[in-house]
Design an enzyme around this catalytic site. Structure first.
Site, PDB file in Angstrom:
ATOM      1  N   LEU A 282       0.704  -1.380   0.035  1.00 25.75           N
ATOM      2  CA  LEU A 282       0.045  -0.065   0.217  1.00 25.75           C
ATOM      3  C   LEU A 282       0.757   0.991  -0.041  1.00 25.75           C
ATOM      4  CD1 LEU A 282      -2.927   1.371   0.466  1.00 25.75           C
ATOM      5  CD2 LEU A 282      -2.915   0.480   2.551  1.00 25.75           C
ATOM      6  N   HIS A 283       1.797   1.710  -0.979  1.00 26.89           N
ATOM      7  CA  HIS A 283       2.655   2.767  -1.020  1.00 26.89           C
ATOM      8  C   HIS A 283       1.425   4.160  -1.530  1.00 26.89           C
ATOM      9  CE1 HIS A 283       2.362   3.112  -5.779  1.00 26.89           C
ATOM     10  NE2 HIS A 283       1.865   1.161  -6.012  1.00 26.89           N
ATOM     11  N   ALA A 284       1.935   4.616  -1.446  1.00 23.48           N
ATOM     12  CA  ALA A 284       1.640   6.471  -1.774  1.00 23.48           C
ATOM     13  C   ALA A 284       0.564   6.798  -2.906  1.00 23.48           C
ATOM     14  CB  ALA A 284       2.171   7.625  -2.245  1.00 23.48           C
TER      15      ALA A 284
ATOM     16  N   SER B 284      -2.617   4.502  -2.058  1.00 24.62           N
ATOM     17  CA  SER B 284      -3.134   5.310  -0.139  1.00 24.62           C
ATOM     18  C   SER B 284      -4.579   6.542  -0.918  1.00 24.62           C
ATOM     19  CB  SER B 284      -2.418   5.522   0.711  1.00 24.62           C
ATOM     20  OG  SER B 284      -0.810   5.006   1.149  1.00 24.62           O
TER      21      SER B 284
ATOM     22  N   GLU C  95      -4.172  -1.446  -9.505  1.00 30.72           N
ATOM     23  CA  GLU C  95      -2.327  -1.186 -10.081  1.00 30.72           C
ATOM     24  C   GLU C  95      -2.292  -1.995 -11.235  1.00 30.72           C
ATOM     25  OE1 GLU C  95      -0.392   2.131  -8.224  1.00 30.72           O
ATOM     26  OE2 GLU C  95       0.444   0.485  -7.476  1.00 30.72           O
TER      27      GLU C  95
END
Lengths: 100, 509
Positions: A17-19, A22, A92
């Site tokens: 759960l990166h930027a 998020s 993603e």
């Protein structure tokens, strides 16, 4: 008093759960009226899923279960939407960042 | 050692980082205010904070409107932070409790540093700075055209955000001639001096001579001309009586506008395109189409001459297009091809774009920061899978930037050619990261070690029939040319600015 509706999904997206995801998670949470919280299974506790600052602090990596709970009118829908979002690897897909 | 003696109190000497002479007004790069801004009442500070946050968010929104979708995606991370009550409320509470707005904001943001991935936090530091700029100075980073940017150091992003169309120069108290900003300055022809020591903040105008490293603060009319620089080609003396061998002259390219003034017949090809710099300060990976356009325009410009395009060298302190570079990203082994193999969608898109551009000429692919033979074979397989007819594969070369690779080039026998990246090799040998400004700064033993490594690669290339060229800063140091030719190197890749000097030398041979 409404009770919490709970859900959980294991993160399988490579970067966790990166930027970018998020932000998407907080936007999704904000689309519901309910109070929505998330917690990384290895984390410190529940945090406001509508706050980018709190969600990025989770550092929820791939392989970790993300717990979700919501309280309010549309709580069941909110939990289901976020669980599905995690299962879709935060939307993603390959080439997401590359096909403008 | 600084060889030059100060001539007047207004004259100082640093290390040359990019050639050229320029005089203009000073624009100070410093982020921190030289003296704390006067603190207002809590209400005034709250209002100032609110304004600064809105102004910063407005700037980012304006930027995101101009950016392609993926970039806008990343700018949205920053906007989300500036809109998050969980961030803003504690700042307001600090201000109400008596803290100055700037201090409250900085403390609150920095409080998140340890809890957030280091790569992502770089973007957060950017919003921290944007808001601080409004709080402290009430202005954006927008140096006027034709200014001398002066201060402690400059980031590659600041370089890219500056409008150099009316000239300009860079004068740094610290900094390094091997920094990425310096590489960009040389490519763009912006005179630059590093390591000048502390500069008086009251000076208004500076005359910079990038070739000699000398500058004059607030020059009066008599000082307007500096003595001819000692490193100008005319003054460079070569060894007498040595029959110099002929060599190939290649170009280093960092930006597409570097082509505007030159024709491809001035060189034998392009030895290094630093692809990560071609797209300015893009906040996201450029899409395949944009990449293919950029690479194609270079290959077409070369009119059939070889063009070596290096894959994105991301991670470390390099441009990262907003990708998560992880906290380990600062070490060399998390850069270059290692990083790309772990961000395969980025790698695949770039290889696809390169394959499209290869239709227009002799495109070759360079792998950055190779440290394992496995990386070469993985890239080779991927390239093979992506090539439609599986026959016309572009040549694949290895950047030699790690001493271990230079010592054992035979382990990379599958490579079609080698490019010596002396900037990173030199850093590894000396263990210094930022403070080497020129080849003459190397000690005798460091120089010997570097030459041994170069010799290893050159000898292997000769034996195995593989081309070897040099494309680090060392290549454009004319005073090194004879030594390097003697080692058996015959191809040098230099910035456009240096082409005329080298052509002149070639014509004497």
């Amino acid at each position: 008093m409404n009770d919490w509706v709970n859900g959980s999904a294991v993160i399988s997206s490579g970067l966790g759960l990166h930027a970018r995801p998020s932000v998407r998670l907080t936007k999704l949470a904000k689309s519901f009226q309910s109070h929505v919280e998330v917690m990384a299974a290895n984390g410190d506790g529940w945090v406001n899923a509508k706050s980018i600052v709190k969600v990025m602090r989770l550092k929820a990596n791939s392989g970790i279960a993300l717990n979700v709970r919501a309280r309010g009118e549309d709580s069941a829908a909110a939990v289901a939407a976020i669980v599905a979002f995690v299962h879709r690897d935060f939307d993603e897909g390959l080439g997401h960042a590359l096909s403008a | 050692m600084k060889a030059w003696v100060m001539r007047s109190p207004h004259e100082i000497t640093g290390y040359p980082a990019a050639d050229g002479v320029f005089q203009g007004p000073v624009y100070w790069l410093d982020h921190e205010p030289t003296q704390p801004a006067a603190k207002g009442s809590a209400d005034e500070e709250l209002a100032a904070f609110q304004e600064a946050v809105e102004a910063a968010a407005g700037d980012i929104r304006a930027l995101s409107l101009l950016s392609p979708a993926p970039a806008a995606d990343l700018l949205e991370v920053q906007i989300s932070w500036l809109e998050d009550p969980e961030l803003l409320l504690p700042v307001r509470q600090r201000i109400q409790a008596g803290q100055a707005a700037a201090n409250a904001w900085r403390s609150e943001i920095e409080g998140h540093a340890s809890a957030i991935d280091a790569g992502a936090f770089a973007d957060i530091r950017d919003i921290e700075q944007r808001v601080l700029n409004f709080l402290v100075k009430g202005k954006r980073f927008a140096p006027p055209k034709g200014a001398v940017l002066a201060g402690e150091d400059i980031s590659p992003t600041q370089f890219l955000e500056t409008d150099w169309s009316e000239g300009g120069a860079i004068l740094l108290e610290r900094g390094s001639a091997l920094s990425h900003a310096a590489i960009l300055a040389r490519g763009r022809g912006v005179p630059m001096i590093v390591g000048a020591g502390s500069l008086a903040r009251d000076c208004k105008t500076v005359l910079v001579d990038g070739a000699s490293g000398r500058c004059v603060l607030d020059p009066d009319s008599e000082q307007l001309s500096l003595a001819p620089s000692a490193s100008s080609p005319a003054a460079t003396s070569f060894r007498h009586g040595s029959a110099r061998k002929q060599f190939e002259l290649l170009l280093n390219i960092n930006s597409l506008d570097e082509f505007s003034a030159i024709q491809s017949d001035c060189c034998d090809g392009i030895g290094l395109v630093r692809s990560e710099f071609l797209f300015g300060s893009a906040a996201a990976v450029p899409d395949e189409h944009a990449q293919a356009n950029a690479y194609s325009s270079i290959v077409k410009w070369a009119k059939g001459k070889p063009v070596a395009i290096r894959l994105f060298d991301l991670g470390g302190d390099k441009t990262s297009f907003g990708l998560e570079t992880s906290s380990a990203g600062t070490s060399a082994n998390m850069r270059g091809i290692h990083f790309l193999l772990r961000n395969r969608d980025v790698l695949i898109a770039q290889l696809r774009a390169l394959l499209q551009a290869s239709k227009f000429g002799d495109l070759r692919i360079l792998l950055p920061m190779v440290s394992e033979p496995e990386q070469l074979s993985q890239a080779r397989h991927l390239l093979f899978d992506l090539t439609p007819d599986r026959q016309t594969l572009p040549a694949l070369g290895v950047m030699v930037e790690v001493p271990e690779v230079a010592r054992h080039p035979n382990r990379y026998g599958d490579a079609d050619f080698f490019a010596l990246g002396t900037n990173d090799l030199t850093r590894s040998i000396t263990g210094r990261t930022r403070n080497i400004s020129r080849a003459t700064e190397l000690s005798q033993s460091e120089r010997t070690e570097l030459f041994e490594l170069i010799t290893c690669v050159v000898n292997y290339g000769r034996k195995a029939g593989k081309a070897v060229h040099l494309c680090g800063d060392l290549a454009s140091d004319l005073s090194m040319l004879d030594d390097l030719l003697e080692l058996g190197l015959h191809a040098f890749s230099v910035p456009p600015l240096k082409i005329s000097d080298f052509s002149a030398v070639r014509q004497q041979i």
